[in-house]
Motif scaffolding. Structure first.
Motif, PDB file in Angstrom:
ATOM      1  N   LYS A  24       0.828  -1.208   0.000  1.00  0.00           N
ATOM      2  CA  LYS A  24       0.000   0.000   0.000  1.00  0.00           C
ATOM      3  C   LYS A  24       0.867   1.265   0.000  1.00  0.00           C
ATOM      4  N   THR A  25       1.939   1.255   0.789  1.00  0.00           N
ATOM      5  CA  THR A  25       2.887   2.373   0.836  1.00  0.00           C
ATOM      6  C   THR A  25       4.288   1.816   1.068  1.00  0.00           C
ATOM      7  N   ASP A  26       5.293   2.681   0.911  1.00  0.00           N
ATOM      8  CA  ASP A  26       6.666   2.293   1.256  1.00  0.00           C
ATOM      9  C   ASP A  26       6.781   1.936   2.731  1.00  0.00           C
ATOM     10  N   ASP A  27       5.928   2.526   3.563  1.00  0.00           N
ATOM     11  CA  ASP A  27       5.980   2.236   4.998  1.00  0.00           C
ATOM     12  C   ASP A  27       5.673   0.764   5.271  1.00  0.00           C
ATOM     13  N   HIS A  28       4.806   0.182   4.467  1.00  0.00           N
ATOM     14  CA  HIS A  28       4.466  -1.237   4.618  1.00  0.00           C
ATOM     15  C   HIS A  28       5.666  -2.114   4.265  1.00  0.00           C
ATOM     16  N   SER A  29       6.247  -1.872   3.098  1.00  0.00           N
ATOM     17  CA  SER A  29       7.381  -2.698   2.684  1.00  0.00           C
ATOM     18  C   SER A  29       8.605  -2.440   3.558  1.00  0.00           C
ATOM     19  N   ASP A  30       8.797  -1.208   3.996  1.00  0.00           N
ATOM     20  CA  ASP A  30       9.938  -0.905   4.872  1.00  0.00           C
ATOM     21  C   ASP A  30       9.807  -1.608   6.224  1.00  0.00           C
ATOM     22  N   ALA A  31       8.618  -1.610   6.802  1.00  0.00           N
ATOM     23  CA  ALA A  31       8.415  -2.296   8.085  1.00  0.00           C
ATOM     24  C   ALA A  31       8.615  -3.805   7.915  1.00  0.00           C
ATOM     25  N   ALA A  32       8.131  -4.353   6.802  1.00  0.00           N
ATOM     26  CA  ALA A  32       8.344  -5.779   6.532  1.00  0.00           C
ATOM     27  C   ALA A  32       9.834  -6.064   6.358  1.00  0.00           C
ATOM     28  N   ALA A  33      10.554  -5.153   5.710  1.00  0.00           N
ATOM     29  CA  ALA A  33      11.998  -5.316   5.529  1.00  0.00           C
ATOM     30  C   ALA A  33      12.720  -5.348   6.872  1.00  0.00           C
ATOM     31  N   VAL A  34      12.280  -4.530   7.812  1.00  0.00           N
ATOM     32  CA  VAL A  34      12.887  -4.515   9.150  1.00  0.00           C
ATOM     33  C   VAL A  34      12.680  -5.881   9.825  1.00  0.00           C
ATOM     34  N   ALA A  35      11.455  -6.400   9.750  1.00  0.00           N
ATOM     35  CA  ALA A  35      11.172  -7.712  10.342  1.00  0.00           C
ATOM     36  C   ALA A  35      11.993  -8.801   9.660  1.00  0.00           C
ATOM     37  N   LEU A  36      12.080  -8.749   8.340  1.00  0.00           N
ATOM     38  CA  LEU A  36      12.837  -9.765   7.609  1.00  0.00           C
ATOM     39  C   LEU A  36      14.341  -9.659   7.865  1.00  0.00           C
ATOM     40  N   THR A  37      14.823  -8.455   8.127  1.00  0.00           N
ATOM     41  CA  THR A  37      16.241  -8.299   8.477  1.00  0.00           C
ATOM     42  C   THR A  37      16.550  -9.107   9.737  1.00  0.00           C
ATOM     43  N   TYR A  38      15.653  -9.052  10.704  1.00  0.00           N
ATOM     44  CA  TYR A  38      15.847  -9.866  11.910  1.00  0.00           C
ATOM     45  C   TYR A  38      15.911 -11.348  11.532  1.00  0.00           C
ATOM     46  N   CYS A  39      15.012 -11.776  10.671  1.00  0.00           N
ATOM     47  CA  CYS A  39      14.982 -13.185  10.252  1.00  0.00           C
ATOM     48  C   CYS A  39      16.294 -13.604   9.612  1.00  0.00           C
ATOM     49  N   VAL A  40      16.824 -12.745   8.754  1.00  0.00           N
ATOM     50  CA  VAL A  40      18.081 -13.050   8.063  1.00  0.00           C
ATOM     51  C   VAL A  40      19.244 -13.031   9.043  1.00  0.00           C
ATOM     52  N   ARG A  41      19.341 -11.958   9.831  1.00  0.00           N
ATOM     53  CA  ARG A  41      20.476 -11.792  10.747  1.00  0.00           C
ATOM     54  C   ARG A  41      20.530 -12.873  11.833  1.00  0.00           C
ATOM     55  N   GLU A  42      19.357 -13.305  12.268  1.00  0.00           N
ATOM     56  CA  GLU A  42      19.297 -14.334  13.325  1.00  0.00           C
ATOM     57  C   GLU A  42      19.221 -15.745  12.752  1.00  0.00           C
ATOM     58  N   LYS A  43      19.359 -15.835  11.420  1.00  0.00           N
ATOM     59  CA  LYS A  43      19.376 -17.114  10.714  1.00  0.00           C
ATOM     60  C   LYS A  43      18.100 -17.941  10.930  1.00  0.00           C
ATOM     61  N   LEU A  44      16.977 -17.222  11.059  1.00  0.00           N
ATOM     62  CA  LEU A  44      15.688 -17.905  11.104  1.00  0.00           C
ATOM     63  C   LEU A  44      15.285 -18.353   9.703  1.00  0.00           C
ATOM     64  N   ILE A  45      15.814 -17.635   8.689  1.00  0.00           N
ATOM     65  CA  ILE A  45      15.592 -17.976   7.293  1.00  0.00           C
ATOM     66  C   ILE A  45      16.915 -17.813   6.569  1.00  0.00           C
ATOM     67  N   THR A  46      17.015 -18.428   5.406  1.00  0.00           N
ATOM     68  CA  THR A  46      18.168 -18.203   4.545  1.00  0.00           C
ATOM     69  C   THR A  46      17.649 -17.716   3.211  1.00  0.00           C
ATOM     70  N   ILE A  47      18.362 -16.784   2.629  1.00  0.00           N
ATOM     71  CA  ILE A  47      17.960 -16.252   1.322  1.00  0.00           C
ATOM     72  C   ILE A  47      19.130 -16.400   0.364  1.00  0.00           C
ATOM     73  N   GLY A  48      18.796 -16.416  -0.900  1.00  0.00           N
ATOM     74  CA  GLY A  48      19.828 -16.473  -1.927  1.00  0.00           C
ATOM     75  C   GLY A  48      20.397 -17.848  -2.159  1.00  0.00           C
ATOM     76  N   GLU A  49      19.757 -18.875  -1.579  1.00  0.00           N
ATOM     77  CA  GLU A  49      20.219 -20.239  -1.800  1.00  0.00           C
ATOM     78  C   GLU A  49      19.081 -21.039  -2.398  1.00  0.00           C
ATOM     79  N   ASP A  50      19.407 -21.908  -3.340  1.00  0.00           N
ATOM     80  CA  ASP A  50      18.393 -22.783  -3.918  1.00  0.00           C
ATOM     81  C   ASP A  50      18.100 -23.896  -2.936  1.00  0.00           C
ATOM     82  N   ASP A  51      16.820 -24.239  -2.839  1.00  0.00           N
ATOM     83  CA  ASP A  51      16.427 -25.337  -1.941  1.00  0.00           C
ATOM     84  C   ASP A  51      16.609 -26.680  -2.618  1.00  0.00           C
TER      85      ASP A  51
END
Length: 175
Positions: A148-175
Motif C-alpha cells: 500500500k505504501t513504502d511504509d508497509h514494505s519498509d516495516a516488513a523489511a525490518v522484520a525480515l532483516t531480523y529473520c536473516v540476521r538471526e538465521k531464522l531464514i536463509t535467502i539467496g540459496e536454492d532449496d
C-alpha cells in the motif's frame, strides 16, 4: 497427538511522525510469511503532541490485534543535525514504546537503514523500490504484489532483516 510448532512472530517497525509503518511476519520451518502490514498517516496541521497520541492509539490497537510477538524490531534513526527531525522521530518512537509497554513488550533490536537495505536488497544504498522487491522475493510474493505504501514494505523489511540476521531464514540459496 503431537502439537504443531507455533510460528515465531516478529513485529517490524519503521517509525516516523508522518506515516509510521508496522509489519507482522511469522516464521515457521525457516519460511517467512507476511501476516499483515499497516501504516497510520498523521496530518501536518495537527499539533505535534496530538500526532504522537494518534500514533500511540493506532499502535495500541495494532499490537492488540496481532500479538503475541516473540520479538519487536525497529529501524533506528541516524542522528540528524536538525533537532526538529530528531525530536519528531523520537516522539514517534516514544508513542509506540508506550503502546508496546502496555502489553508487556519493548523493542528488542534496532537496525540502521543501511543494514536493512543490505540484508533485504543486497546493497546498503538500495532505493525503496529495490527494498520492496527484495521483500517480495524473500516472501515469495508475485512481482506485481503492491504494498500500500513504502511504509508497509519498509516495516516488513525490518522484520525480515531480523529473520536473516538471526538465521531464522536463509535467502539467496536454492532449496
Amino acid at each position: 497427538m503431537a502439537t504443531k510448532p507455533k510460528p515465531f512472530r516478529i513485529l517490524g517497525l519503521d517509525l516516523s511522525i508522518t506515516s509510521p509503518g508496522f509489519a507482522v511476519v511469522d516464521v515457521k520451518k525457516n519460511t517467512p510469511v507476511l501476516v499483515t502490514t499497516a501504516h497510520f498517516t498523521t496530518a501536518a496541521a495537527t499539533p505535534q503532541a496530538l500526532r504522537y497520541e494518534e500514533i500511540e492509539a493506532f499502535a495500541l490497537l495494532f499490537i492488540r490485534d496481532h500479538m503475541p510477538f516473540d520479538v519487536v524490531v525497529r529501524e533506528i534513526w541516524p542522528p540528524s543535525r536538525n533537532y526538529s527531525l530528531n525530536n519528531k522521530v523520537h516522539g514517534a518512537w516514544s508513542a509506540v514504546d508506550r503502546a508496546l509497554l502496555r502489553y508487556g513488550y519493548e523493542v528488542d533490536t534496532h537496525y540502521i537503514p543501511s543494514s536493512v537495505k543490505l540484508s533485504i536488497a543486497g546493497a546498503g544504498n538500495a532505493k525503496k523500490p529495490e527494498v520492496a522487491q527484495g521483500v517480495r522475493n524473500i516472501l515469495g510474493l508475485e512481482d506485481d504484489y503492491a504494498f500500500k505504501t513504502d511504509d508497509h514494505s519498509d516495516a516488513a523489511a525490518v522484520a525480515l532483516t531480523y529473520c536473516v540476521r538471526e538465521k531464522l531464514i536463509t535467502i539467496g540459496e536454492d532449496d
